[in-house]
Design a protein around this motif. Sequence first.
Motif, short mmCIF file in Angstrom:
data_model
loop_
_atom_site.label_atom_id
_atom_site.label_comp_id
_atom_site.label_asym_id
_atom_site.label_seq_id
_atom_site.Cartn_x
_atom_site.Cartn_y
_atom_site.Cartn_z
N ASN A 1 0.84 -1.20 0.00
CA ASN A 1 0.00 0.00 0.00
C ASN A 1 0.88 1.25 0.00
O ASN A 1 1.29 1.72 1.06
N PRO A 2 1.15 1.81 -1.17
CA PRO A 2 2.03 2.99 -1.24
C PRO A 2 1.45 4.23 -0.57
O PRO A 2 2.15 5.22 -0.41
N LEU A 3 0.16 4.20 -0.18
CA LEU A 3 -0.45 5.36 0.47
C LEU A 3 -0.55 5.19 1.97
O LEU A 3 -1.31 5.92 2.63
N TYR A 4 0.19 4.26 2.55
CA TYR A 4 0.13 3.98 3.98
C TYR A 4 1.05 4.98 4.69
O TYR A 4 2.26 4.81 4.77
N ALA A 5 0.47 6.04 5.22
CA ALA A 5 1.26 7.15 5.77
C ALA A 5 2.14 6.70 6.93
O ALA A 5 3.30 7.13 7.05
N LYS A 6 1.61 5.87 7.83
CA LYS A 6 2.40 5.45 8.99
C LYS A 6 3.62 4.63 8.57
O LYS A 6 4.66 4.68 9.22
N ALA A 7 3.48 3.87 7.48
CA ALA A 7 4.64 3.11 7.01
C ALA A 7 5.71 4.05 6.46
O ALA A 7 6.91 3.83 6.66
N TRP A 8 5.29 5.13 5.77
CA TRP A 8 6.27 6.12 5.33
C TRP A 8 6.97 6.75 6.52
O TRP A 8 8.18 6.99 6.50
N SER A 9 6.19 7.02 7.58
CA SER A 9 6.78 7.63 8.78
C SER A 9 7.79 6.69 9.43
O SER A 9 8.90 7.11 9.82
N GLY B 1 8.48 13.55 4.38
CA GLY B 1 7.64 14.47 3.62
C GLY B 1 6.46 13.76 2.98
O GLY B 1 5.33 14.27 2.97
N ARG B 2 6.72 12.56 2.46
CA ARG B 2 5.62 11.78 1.85
C ARG B 2 4.59 11.41 2.91
O ARG B 2 3.38 11.47 2.66
N ALA B 3 5.04 11.02 4.09
CA ALA B 3 4.12 10.67 5.17
C ALA B 3 3.21 11.85 5.51
O ALA B 3 1.99 11.68 5.68
N LEU B 4 3.79 13.05 5.60
CA LEU B 4 3.01 14.23 5.99
C LEU B 4 2.10 14.71 4.87
O LEU B 4 1.06 15.31 5.14
N GLU B 5 2.46 14.44 3.63
CA GLU B 5 1.53 14.74 2.53
C GLU B 5 0.27 13.88 2.66
O GLU B 5 -0.84 14.35 2.40
N LEU B 6 0.46 12.63 3.05
CA LEU B 6 -0.67 11.71 3.16
C LEU B 6 -1.47 11.92 4.44
O LEU B 6 -2.69 11.74 4.46
N ASP B 7 -0.78 12.27 5.53
CA ASP B 7 -1.46 12.47 6.82
C ASP B 7 -0.67 13.50 7.63
O ASP B 7 0.34 13.17 8.25
#
Length: 636
Positions: free
Chosen positions: A553-561, A581-587
């Motif tokens: 899931n490329p849109l999983y913000a917590k995983a980006w964090s 930055g990607r995490a904060l864009e998503l959430d």
Amino acid sequence: MPPDVPGPTTPLPRLDLARALVALHHGWITPARFRELTSRDPAERSVLGDLRLDPARLAELYGSTVLLAKPETLSRLAEDGAVPPEEAEALGPGDWIAGRYRILEVLRGGFGRILVCEARTGEAYARGNRRVALKTPLRHRLADLGTLEAFHREAAQWIALGAHPNLVLAYGVEEHLRLPFLVMEYVEGACSLHQEIQAGRMNWLRALWIALDTARGLAYAEQRLGLVHGDLKPLNLLLTPSGSVKVADFGLSLSRALAEAQDAETLAGTPAYLAPEMWFEAPQRTARTDMYAFGATLYETVTGRTPFPPDQPWLNRVQAAPDPRRIQGDLPSPFADLILACLDRDPDARPGGFQELLPALEALHLRLLGTAPPASPEPDAPAQADALANLAASWTNLGRLAEAVEAARKALRLDPDHWKAHCALGEARLRQGDPGGALASFEAAHRAAPGEVAPLLNAALAARDGGEAQVAAAWLERGLRLCEARNRYVDLDTASLLLVEHLPGEEALALLDRILEEDPAAVMTWNNRAVLLRRLGLPAEAAASADRALAINPLYAKAWSNRATALVELGRLEEGLEAAGRALELDPRLAGAYAAKAAALARLGRLEAACACIRNGLRLLPGNALLLRAEAAYDR
């Protein structure tokens, strides 16, 4: 070939952007082919023949849904439509949705997917199987909040309709990999009215029965919600093997009950079935525009063609609909008159709605055949308490928490021991910020169904959210014992963070790996495994685990964090900065992402930017302990 479809000797009109979008929507052309066809100068675009479609598909293209929008809107949709699906869209046969639905078949389109699935749990209804159809938008389209809002509106309206023999039943809404799925009845062996018309299997008597069933379903929808369907046409009428009709696809519907955030002037429709007034500025979808579409559908059913040429549907603005008896000589005059009344150019001269039309159709059946029309079969639906529990869970997934509580309480008035209704009530209360009330509901669910894992894990989550760590640990332990007794651990995915928080590291890691052994796509477990591996001092392994979550899931913000934090610990600061930055864009409400971004900036010598990052986080998350500690550290 249908008479209104251009033949080999008929000059074809030039390719217009809307029809190219339709072809892409149906998957008849690839995104690359779409780009090739639509990148030419409009004056030089090739004719429709360049689409290289067979006659049946070309016929469907002329009657299929297009957007009546401004040129700039069509251009934006064209750009969106040319985007190849992301790898994360690649759900296929054998995959599971939310651990409950195994995919059997994927029906693809340019704007969404229909997944034919078999349910792991739940009753087999009268049809004798557990098949359902799941509808979901494409992931890359959810970047447009309007798309998600439209999907939620359709789901809410469809679910709120409940069960009726002449409507496709919507059971509820699930969420999987941060995608919403509308779970619908699977009508086995059904075909669309469009297919039957194309095959030449229609006559006026079948058309009358189809008209009666369609009107029954839409009269019910009109009475229950004041619903305007908005896209009535042969493709959206399913004929069951028993001969009854089920109306499908409420994606363009409007209702009085759910009128907020709806705009009747935001028009998408199908040209051949659009009422004359819909071609003018600021068109309004109403019961009378539905009535015109109904008349056009009946006209096509009895004659095999639409009232006006497919490439000139707008002629209905200046011409009356031709008499269908000119094409179908055996059509009874009273039936022809009813069809023409529905097609009247003056909206006020048409029947005012399906509740008004239905008695006229019943009287017509009696007049022509001498008998009252046969009743439709009972809907193949769950018991009322089950349906209300499904509805409560769906309202929670749609963020309509007050309605979720109301539906769950209705279910519990019918069956006080309905454990799924207790769970649905608990989930809504938890989302409302009432962990104590949620815990009480989950405890009641456990008493009603002591052999089910979900109430135990939900109780642990509610106790954790209520600050009762020891109570949470006790409920988790009971859930673990039940999983061990069943030798099944995949149900722990949603509670996998509790394993990290309450168990010794190595024991928690073994359980997480066991979950992933049973379900390699358990995305929450991959993410929480990254959390655990960081705590165990293994940042490289943590980053790899977060990467596995993001591959699913490329849109999983917590995983980006979590990936960002691990990368910063590894000294890969630019990569960590990008991931944060990607995490904060998503959430933008992820404290860990602000902390990781600030840490990367500070280590890159950008202390002022790091302080600004923490301040931004505290504006959204005032009082957050992690950010307050970071603020104190960077302000020194």
